[in-house]
Design an enzyme around this catalytic site. Sequence first.
Site, PDB file in Angstrom:
ATOM      1  N   HIS A  53      38.931  31.475  39.637  1.00  0.00           N
ATOM      2  CA  HIS A  53      38.112  30.362  39.151  1.00  0.00           C
ATOM      3  C   HIS A  53      38.844  29.538  38.107  1.00  0.00           C
ATOM      4  CE1 HIS A  53      33.990  28.678  39.073  1.00  0.00           C
ATOM      5  NE2 HIS A  53      34.308  28.286  37.853  1.00  0.00           N
ATOM      6  N   ASP A  55      38.515  25.403  36.385  1.00  0.00           N
ATOM      7  CA  ASP A  55      37.703  24.184  36.348  1.00  0.00           C
ATOM      8  C   ASP A  55      38.509  22.916  36.112  1.00  0.00           C
ATOM      9  OD1 ASP A  55      34.826  24.599  36.781  1.00  0.00           O
ATOM     10  OD2 ASP A  55      35.029  26.082  35.198  1.00  0.00           O
ATOM     11  N   GLU A 157      30.819  25.692  42.897  1.00  0.00           N
ATOM     12  CA  GLU A 157      30.100  26.415  41.840  1.00  0.00           C
ATOM     13  C   GLU A 157      28.702  25.848  41.710  1.00  0.00           C
ATOM     14  OE1 GLU A 157      31.841  26.484  37.901  1.00  0.00           O
ATOM     15  OE2 GLU A 157      30.798  28.367  37.514  1.00  0.00           O
ATOM     16  N   HIS A 184      24.197  28.349  39.482  1.00  0.00           N
ATOM     17  CA  HIS A 184      24.901  28.194  38.213  1.00  0.00           C
ATOM     18  C   HIS A 184      23.914  28.668  37.157  1.00  0.00           C
ATOM     19  CE1 HIS A 184      27.257  26.039  34.975  1.00  0.00           C
ATOM     20  NE2 HIS A 184      28.144  26.837  35.559  1.00  0.00           N
ATOM     21  N   HIS A 224      27.252  34.348  38.044  1.00  0.00           N
ATOM     22  CA  HIS A 224      26.134  33.488  37.593  1.00  0.00           C
ATOM     23  C   HIS A 224      24.765  33.938  38.085  1.00  0.00           C
ATOM     24  CE1 HIS A 224      28.046  30.361  35.221  1.00  0.00           C
ATOM     25  NE2 HIS A 224      29.004  30.275  36.125  1.00  0.00           N
ATOM     26  N   HIS A 245      34.338  34.949  38.768  1.00  0.00           N
ATOM     27  CA  HIS A 245      34.676  34.918  37.337  1.00  0.00           C
ATOM     28  C   HIS A 245      33.604  35.644  36.518  1.00  0.00           C
ATOM     29  CE1 HIS A 245      32.213  31.398  38.074  1.00  0.00           C
ATOM     30  NE2 HIS A 245      32.213  30.986  36.831  1.00  0.00           N
ATOM     31  N   ASP A 350      38.694  31.349  34.644  1.00  0.00           N
ATOM     32  CA  ASP A 350      37.771  30.310  34.148  1.00  0.00           C
ATOM     33  C   ASP A 350      38.493  29.313  33.235  1.00  0.00           C
ATOM     34  OD1 ASP A 350      35.348  29.038  34.143  1.00  0.00           O
ATOM     35  OD2 ASP A 350      34.241  30.594  33.098  1.00  0.00           O
TER      36      ASP A 350
HETATM   37 ZN   LIG Z   1      30.996  29.502  35.841  1.00  0.00          ZN
END
Ligand SMILES: [Zn+2]
Length: 411
Positions: A53, A55, A157, A184, A224, A245, A350
């Site tokens: 993961h 971003d 996500e 999420h 999540h 993650h 992450d």
């Molecule tokens: Zn996340």
Amino acid sequence: MAADRRTGGRAVGRAALFLLVFLSAGPPVRLSAQDYRAQALRILKTVPLIDGHNDLADAIRTRGGLDSVDLAVLQPKLMSDIPKLRAGGVGAQFWAAYVPVTTIDSGPHPAVYALEQIDLIKRMCAKYPRDLAMARTAADVERNFKAGKVSCLIGIEGGHAIENSIGVLRMFAALGVRYITLTHWRTLSWATASTDTARRGLSPFGRDVVHEMNRLGILVDLSHVNDATMSDALHATRAPLMFSHSSARALTHHARDVPDSILKLVRANGGVVMVNFNPGFVSEAVRVYEDSMEARVRALRAGGAGATAVADSIKAWTARAPKATLAQVADHIEHIRDVAGVDAVGIGSDFDGITEVPVGLENVSTFPDLIAELLRRGWSEEDVRKVAGLNALRVMRAAERVAAETGNGKN
Ligand SMILES: [Zn+2]
């Protein structure tokens, strides 16, 4: 002692010679930190390190899009760029097509937002063809790795991206999406988020989503979701699944982490838990501190404090916060190994989604330091290779096999 040297000089000399021969023939008895790092880098030349993961795509979006960032050169304000990916020995990256839950209430529609993120990831990979290459399958990752390129994998996500439509889910598969995080931060009608106090898990439609993801070869990502949804999905799925993650709740009591009861189910399922580096997920001291900070902010707001006063308070509290460390991340990896088995653990940093980082794991260039720490703790090269990438590859391959068996992965 002097007397020993006089009387046993020849014997000591022979012993020293034997020791020298033994040391030069066998593995070094004690390696320095640099030696472990060199060994880690050597290992990462033989196995693609797969991070679950990252971003970066959303970080680029919020900076104004691809034209505003040159990933070919070092970007000090980003945790990921091509020089850092190369220094970190990264072989494949699941880029998150992150969809904010706020899109549920006001435009753009979650599905549109997801499509735009997928578009950005694809254009990002196409923009740097010498270094990056798209991948859908485990075989793609291996082929790109042999060609010296970092694979770009897409993970959505937030299950709100499908807008309750199995048709949209199928179209995401057609675009090459390899995992979807079921929720999420906010609960959906068909799956419950980890932050929710509700105990319910998957609805019947949620089970349909899991089964269709199995048929399409999209990995079910349980990062999540709440414990009931984790459990329901683990019982419903026909393929191994993943936590892209999340870390271990036995070490840090955060709802985003995975409890031991679920880790045992992951072992039976053949899935993988990719450890998150978020300080609040890996350090109990940081988690407690962050909780107290949230309570303090709530109290300030209730007392009528303005935005500037609240921001100043947060800044002051953050400056005094305890730090998470690389060793704590390694502790989470070892805990998941101990409970779920060495085949069930991976890395899901992450990076560029987290705002704070553990000391020693500042950005994607630091992965070899984590591998070196495992080697220093006595991990075998074989087990290190599993954590680095072989476990994730095995899970991808298994999902591809289930898709071929249950519908040929056809849309
Ligand atoms: Zn996340």
